[in-house]
Design a protein around this motif. Structure first.
Motif, short mmCIF file in Angstrom:
data_model
loop_
_atom_site.label_atom_id
_atom_site.label_comp_id
_atom_site.label_asym_id
_atom_site.label_seq_id
_atom_site.Cartn_x
_atom_site.Cartn_y
_atom_site.Cartn_z
N LYS A 190 29.98 48.39 36.03
CA LYS A 190 28.57 48.69 36.27
C LYS A 190 27.83 48.95 34.97
O LYS A 190 26.59 48.91 34.93
CB LYS A 190 28.41 49.87 37.22
CG LYS A 190 28.84 51.21 36.68
CD LYS A 190 28.70 52.29 37.75
CE LYS A 190 29.15 53.65 37.26
NZ LYS A 190 29.06 54.69 38.32
N TYR A 191 28.57 49.18 33.87
CA TYR A 191 27.95 49.40 32.56
C TYR A 191 28.03 48.17 31.66
O TYR A 191 27.49 48.18 30.55
CB TYR A 191 28.65 50.56 31.84
CG TYR A 191 28.54 51.89 32.54
CD1 TYR A 191 27.33 52.58 32.60
CD2 TYR A 191 29.67 52.47 33.13
CE1 TYR A 191 27.25 53.81 33.25
CE2 TYR A 191 29.58 53.69 33.78
CZ TYR A 191 28.37 54.35 33.83
OH TYR A 191 28.28 55.58 34.46
N TYR A 192 28.69 47.11 32.13
CA TYR A 192 29.04 46.03 31.20
C TYR A 192 27.82 45.34 30.59
O TYR A 192 27.74 45.16 29.37
CB TYR A 192 29.95 45.01 31.88
CG TYR A 192 30.48 43.99 30.89
CD1 TYR A 192 31.44 44.36 29.95
CD2 TYR A 192 30.01 42.69 30.87
CE1 TYR A 192 31.91 43.46 29.02
CE2 TYR A 192 30.48 41.78 29.95
CZ TYR A 192 31.43 42.16 29.03
OH TYR A 192 31.89 41.28 28.09
N GLN A 221 34.28 25.39 28.24
CA GLN A 221 33.38 24.39 28.80
C GLN A 221 33.11 24.59 30.28
O GLN A 221 32.10 24.11 30.80
CB GLN A 221 33.97 22.99 28.56
CG GLN A 221 34.02 22.61 27.08
CD GLN A 221 34.79 21.32 26.86
OE1 GLN A 221 35.83 21.09 27.47
NE2 GLN A 221 34.28 20.48 25.98
N THR A 222 34.00 25.30 30.97
CA THR A 222 33.81 25.54 32.40
C THR A 222 33.74 27.03 32.71
O THR A 222 34.01 27.46 33.82
CB THR A 222 34.96 24.92 33.22
OG1 THR A 222 36.21 25.48 32.77
CG2 THR A 222 35.00 23.42 33.04
N GLY A 223 33.40 27.82 31.70
CA GLY A 223 33.48 29.26 31.82
C GLY A 223 34.55 29.77 30.89
O GLY A 223 35.00 29.07 29.99
N THR A 224 35.02 30.98 31.11
CA THR A 224 36.00 31.55 30.20
C THR A 224 36.90 32.53 30.93
O THR A 224 36.63 32.92 32.07
CB THR A 224 35.29 32.25 29.03
OG1 THR A 224 36.27 32.71 28.09
CG2 THR A 224 34.46 33.44 29.52
N ASP A 225 37.97 32.92 30.26
CA ASP A 225 38.87 33.97 30.77
C ASP A 225 38.68 35.28 30.00
O ASP A 225 39.30 36.28 30.37
CB ASP A 225 40.34 33.55 30.61
CG ASP A 225 40.79 32.56 31.67
OD1 ASP A 225 39.95 32.10 32.46
OD2 ASP A 225 42.00 32.24 31.70
N ILE A 226 37.87 35.26 28.95
CA ILE A 226 37.73 36.44 28.10
C ILE A 226 36.26 36.80 27.90
O ILE A 226 35.38 35.93 27.97
CB ILE A 226 38.41 36.24 26.73
CG1 ILE A 226 37.82 35.03 25.99
CG2 ILE A 226 39.92 36.10 26.91
CD1 ILE A 226 38.37 34.85 24.59
N PHE A 227 36.03 38.10 27.63
CA PHE A 227 34.67 38.62 27.56
C PHE A 227 34.57 39.65 26.44
O PHE A 227 35.53 40.40 26.21
CB PHE A 227 34.30 39.25 28.91
CG PHE A 227 34.60 38.35 30.08
CD1 PHE A 227 33.67 37.42 30.51
CD2 PHE A 227 35.84 38.40 30.72
CE1 PHE A 227 33.97 36.56 31.57
CE2 PHE A 227 36.15 37.56 31.77
CZ PHE A 227 35.21 36.63 32.19
N PRO A 228 33.44 39.72 25.75
CA PRO A 228 33.32 40.64 24.62
C PRO A 228 33.49 42.10 25.03
O PRO A 228 33.06 42.51 26.11
CB PRO A 228 31.89 40.40 24.11
CG PRO A 228 31.52 39.04 24.60
CD PRO A 228 32.22 38.90 25.92
N GLY A 229 34.11 42.87 24.13
CA GLY A 229 34.20 44.30 24.32
C GLY A 229 35.47 44.76 25.00
O GLY A 229 36.27 43.96 25.49
N PRO A 230 35.68 46.07 25.08
CA PRO A 230 36.85 46.63 25.73
C PRO A 230 36.70 46.64 27.24
O PRO A 230 35.62 46.42 27.78
CB PRO A 230 36.89 48.05 25.17
CG PRO A 230 35.45 48.39 24.97
CD PRO A 230 34.80 47.12 24.52
N VAL A 231 37.79 46.92 27.93
CA VAL A 231 37.74 47.13 29.38
C VAL A 231 36.89 48.37 29.65
O VAL A 231 36.97 49.37 28.94
CB VAL A 231 39.15 47.32 29.96
CG1 VAL A 231 39.10 47.75 31.42
CG2 VAL A 231 39.96 46.03 29.81
N MET A 232 36.05 48.29 30.70
CA MET A 232 35.19 49.42 31.06
C MET A 232 34.77 49.30 32.52
O MET A 232 35.03 48.28 33.17
CB MET A 232 33.95 49.46 30.16
CG MET A 232 32.97 48.32 30.38
SD MET A 232 31.60 48.31 29.20
CE MET A 232 32.41 47.59 27.76
#
Length: 236
Positions: free
Chosen positions: A59-61, A45-56
């Motif tokens: 600049k390509y995210y 609800q206020t953002g997140t701590d996790i994001f789709p995909g692997p670490v990379m």
């Protein structure tokens, strides 16, 4: 936190949702600066701590996001058919097998190996056209991948760990009631940072919503069986 009306985990054939939100929590002490880093997603609800995909490389995210902002749903039936027919003329490899995220792009600082697969010819390269196939458990599985490095931690306000997580939720099609009503989840957790962590702790956040009132749900635990549970009760 406020509860919205969006359904979560649905009980089989019951049109009822027992879990509003759930997820893996991780924390650990950075040996370089002695700061505690954490990843504790809740409701977003206020953002997140996790994001789709692997670490990379970040600049390509955004460019890579459409490839990873998804799940890979697959069945044992699809895999069994692929093992028998992959070399047959006219056979079309299912999208989920053809695009199984077995490898990342090392030129973008992604992990060379991501999702598990069966390597038929043992050359360490995922080649479904040569008979390779996803490695799963159960009769149906859903693979998902996320990391805690692609943005600021808006829920915990903590420092990132630099982990990528490959999760596989799976179930069995069996008459046995224990299996029939159980979904298993396995996690592969990789530290992709250059930091060594100590005092690492893992937990599972779960918000149960049982019955019509989400505010009279309770939790219990059975440490001897490494088990926790939620139940519904009338408020006193």
């Amino acid at each position: 936190p406020a509860h919205d009306t969006k359904p979560g985990f649905e009980l089989k054939d019951a049109a009822k949702h027992s879990i509003h939100a759930a997820g893996l929590w991780i924390g650990g002490q950075n040996t370089k600066d002695n700061k505690y880093h954490m990843m504790t997603p809740t409701f977003g609800q206020t953002g997140t701590d996790i994001f789709p995909g692997p670490v990379m490389d970040l600049k390509y995210y955004l460019q890579e996001l459409p490839n990873w902002n998804r799940v890979w749903k697959i069945t044992k039936e699809q895999i069994d058919a692929h093992k028998l027919e992959y070399a047959n003329t006219g056979y079309i490899i299912p999208e989920v097998i053809n695009n199984w995220p077995a490898h990342g792009d090392i030129n973008k600082s992604q992990s060379p190996d991501i999702a598990p697969f069966i390597d038929v010819n043992n050359n360490s390269i995922y080649e479904p056209e040569k008979g390779d196939y996803p490695e799963i458990m159960g009769d149906q599985a859903v693979l998902f991948i996320y990391n805690d490095m692609a943005g600021k931690h808006m829920e915990s306000n903590g420092f990132p760990l630099g982990v990528e997580i490959i999760g596989i939720a799976y179930a069995f099609d069996r008459v046995d009631k224990t299996y029939e009503n159980t979904v298993f989840v396995d996690y592969i957790i990789r530290n992709r940072s250059a930091v060594h962590f100590t005092d690492v702790r893992l937990g599972i956040f779960t918000d149960t919503d049982l019955g019509s009132d989400p505010y009279n749900d309770y939790a219990g635990s059975d440490p001897e069986r490494n088990t926790y549970y939620g139940y519904n009760a009338n408020r006193q």
